[in-house]
Design a protein around this motif. Structure first.
Motif, PDB file in Angstrom:
ATOM      1  N   VAL A 133       0.864  -1.180   0.000  1.00  0.00           N
ATOM      2  CA  VAL A 133       0.000   0.000   0.000  1.00  0.00           C
ATOM      3  C   VAL A 133       0.899   1.228   0.000  1.00  0.00           C
ATOM      4  O   VAL A 133       1.729   1.402   0.900  1.00  0.00           O
ATOM      5  N   ALA A 134       0.752   2.060  -1.019  1.00  0.00           N
ATOM      6  CA  ALA A 134       1.507   3.313  -1.079  1.00  0.00           C
ATOM      7  C   ALA A 134       0.902   4.323  -0.122  1.00  0.00           C
ATOM      8  O   ALA A 134      -0.298   4.288   0.174  1.00  0.00           O
ATOM      9  N   ASP A 135       1.743   5.231   0.368  1.00  0.00           N
ATOM     10  CA  ASP A 135       1.236   6.261   1.277  1.00  0.00           C
ATOM     11  C   ASP A 135       0.458   7.315   0.507  1.00  0.00           C
ATOM     12  O   ASP A 135       0.333   7.254  -0.718  1.00  0.00           O
ATOM     13  N   ILE A 157      13.495   5.407   1.266  1.00  0.00           N
ATOM     14  CA  ILE A 157      13.218   6.464   0.286  1.00  0.00           C
ATOM     15  C   ILE A 157      12.653   5.846  -0.987  1.00  0.00           C
ATOM     16  O   ILE A 157      13.170   4.844  -1.493  1.00  0.00           O
ATOM     17  N   ASP A 158      11.558   6.452  -1.511  1.00  0.00           N
ATOM     18  CA  ASP A 158      10.902   5.977  -2.735  1.00  0.00           C
ATOM     19  C   ASP A 158      10.558   4.496  -2.654  1.00  0.00           C
ATOM     20  O   ASP A 158      10.709   3.735  -3.616  1.00  0.00           O
ATOM     21  N   SER A 159      10.058   4.085  -1.502  1.00  0.00           N
ATOM     22  CA  SER A 159       9.801   2.654  -1.296  1.00  0.00           C
ATOM     23  C   SER A 159       8.665   2.122  -2.166  1.00  0.00           C
ATOM     24  O   SER A 159       8.659   0.937  -2.514  1.00  0.00           O
ATOM     25  N   ALA A 160       7.705   2.968  -2.528  1.00  0.00           N
ATOM     26  CA  ALA A 160       6.627   2.484  -3.401  1.00  0.00           C
ATOM     27  C   ALA A 160       7.194   2.026  -4.739  1.00  0.00           C
ATOM     28  O   ALA A 160       6.849   0.957  -5.248  1.00  0.00           O
ATOM     29  N   ALA A 161       8.093   2.830  -5.312  1.00  0.00           N
ATOM     30  CA  ALA A 161       8.725   2.455  -6.575  1.00  0.00           C
ATOM     31  C   ALA A 161       9.595   1.217  -6.388  1.00  0.00           C
ATOM     32  O   ALA A 161       9.646   0.333  -7.258  1.00  0.00           O
ATOM     33  N   ALA A 162      10.283   1.131  -5.246  1.00  0.00           N
ATOM     34  CA  ALA A 162      11.136  -0.032  -4.986  1.00  0.00           C
ATOM     35  C   ALA A 162      10.309  -1.305  -4.851  1.00  0.00           C
ATOM     36  O   ALA A 162      10.689  -2.364  -5.372  1.00  0.00           O
ATOM     37  N   HIS A 163       9.172  -1.215  -4.187  1.00  0.00           N
ATOM     38  CA  HIS A 163       8.318  -2.391  -4.069  1.00  0.00           C
ATOM     39  C   HIS A 163       7.744  -2.775  -5.418  1.00  0.00           C
ATOM     40  O   HIS A 163       7.678  -3.965  -5.765  1.00  0.00           O
ATOM     41  N   SER A 166      10.261  -4.543  -7.466  1.00  0.00           N
ATOM     42  CA  SER A 166      10.540  -5.894  -6.980  1.00  0.00           C
ATOM     43  C   SER A 166       9.491  -6.898  -7.441  1.00  0.00           C
ATOM     44  O   SER A 166       9.648  -8.104  -7.212  1.00  0.00           O
ATOM     45  N   GLY A 167       8.426  -6.397  -8.068  1.00  0.00           N
ATOM     46  CA  GLY A 167       7.359  -7.263  -8.540  1.00  0.00           C
ATOM     47  C   GLY A 167       6.121  -7.262  -7.680  1.00  0.00           C
ATOM     48  O   GLY A 167       5.141  -7.953  -7.991  1.00  0.00           O
ATOM     49  N   ALA A 168       6.129  -6.491  -6.586  1.00  0.00           N
ATOM     50  CA  ALA A 168       4.956  -6.422  -5.721  1.00  0.00           C
ATOM     51  C   ALA A 168       3.843  -5.623  -6.399  1.00  0.00           C
ATOM     52  O   ALA A 168       4.106  -4.726  -7.202  1.00  0.00           O
ATOM     53  N   ARG A 169       2.620  -5.951  -6.063  1.00  0.00           N
ATOM     54  CA  ARG A 169       1.444  -5.325  -6.658  1.00  0.00           C
ATOM     55  C   ARG A 169       0.897  -4.240  -5.741  1.00  0.00           C
ATOM     56  O   ARG A 169       0.735  -4.465  -4.537  1.00  0.00           O
TER      57      ARG A 169
END
Length: 216
Positions: A133-135, A157-163, A166-169
């Motif tokens: 879930v993105a913030d 930092i920029d964890s939404a893009a990192a997730h 990584s292939g996460a939805r």
């Protein structure tokens, strides 16, 4: 906590309240500590009331605060002091040892407006591949979940893009309380406007002397 459908263990990393939330500029240290404590208490309380959550495992090296959270009904384990993502991986390994039948969910500890319905909605749509879930700003992450064998969080930092990379939805939906983590006074005001838990409401009431209202 209901036992319907996929059951989860929520992993919550908690810094010692006295060293967290340094971006709450202008807030005296003792009140900042009180707010950090309240955020975690309200987050844990919401998780414990969420259908589909069987356990809450707090990872922290603050023994006194761990005791406060276990008194609410959570479990606790040390964080190892090696950083956020390694601490979560370690917590997931501990959860797998204790509760191998549960699915791990990493969740931020600073979600004072979290409502059980929002968390339950997110978990209901996250039973397959790794998901997050993105913030509210769209760049950070408030929740990440995957099966034990695939558990690979990328908070930072920029964890939404990192997730995503990584292939996460990404989990869709408004989920307002789940997306509003609190880092500064503006995000605290936004959380209060949504409606925060009792602990944060009490802690925020002491900040009326700062610019802008922090209670309703």
């Amino acid at each position: 906590m209901e036992s319907v459908g996929t059951q989860h263990v929520v992993l919550i990393p908690v810094k010692p309240p006295g060293v967290g939330k340094t971006r709450l500029v202008g807030v005296p240290p003792e009140q900042r500590t009180g707010l950090a404590t309240a955020f975690a208490i309200d987050t844990v309380t919401a998780c414990l009331a969420t259908p589909g959550v069987a356990r809450v495992l707090v990872t922290t090296d603050d023994a006194d605060f761990a005791h406060s959270l276990t008194a609410l009904g959570a479990d606790a384990c040390p964080d190892g002091g090696s950083g956020l993502n390694p601490a979560l991986v370690q917590a997931a390994a501990e959860a797998a040892r204790r509760w191998p039948e549960l699915r791990p969910v990493a969740l931020c500890a600073d979600l004072p407006a979290l409502r059980p319905v929002d968390l339950a909605t997110a978990l209901a749509s996250a039973s397959g591949p790794p998901s997050y879930v993105a913030d509210a700003g769209g760049t950070g992450t408030t929740l990440y979940t995957a099966a034990y064998d695939d558990f690979d969080p990328h908070f930072g930092i920029d964890s939404a893009a990192a997730h995503s990379a990584s292939g996460a939805r990404a989990i869709a939906g408004d989920l307002p309380g789940l997306r509003h983590d609190v880092d500064d006074l503006d995000s605290l005001r936004a959380a209060v406007a949504l409606g925060v838990g009792a602990a944060t409401r009490a802690a925020a009431a002491a900040l009326k002397n700062l610019d802008g209202p922090l209670s309703h």
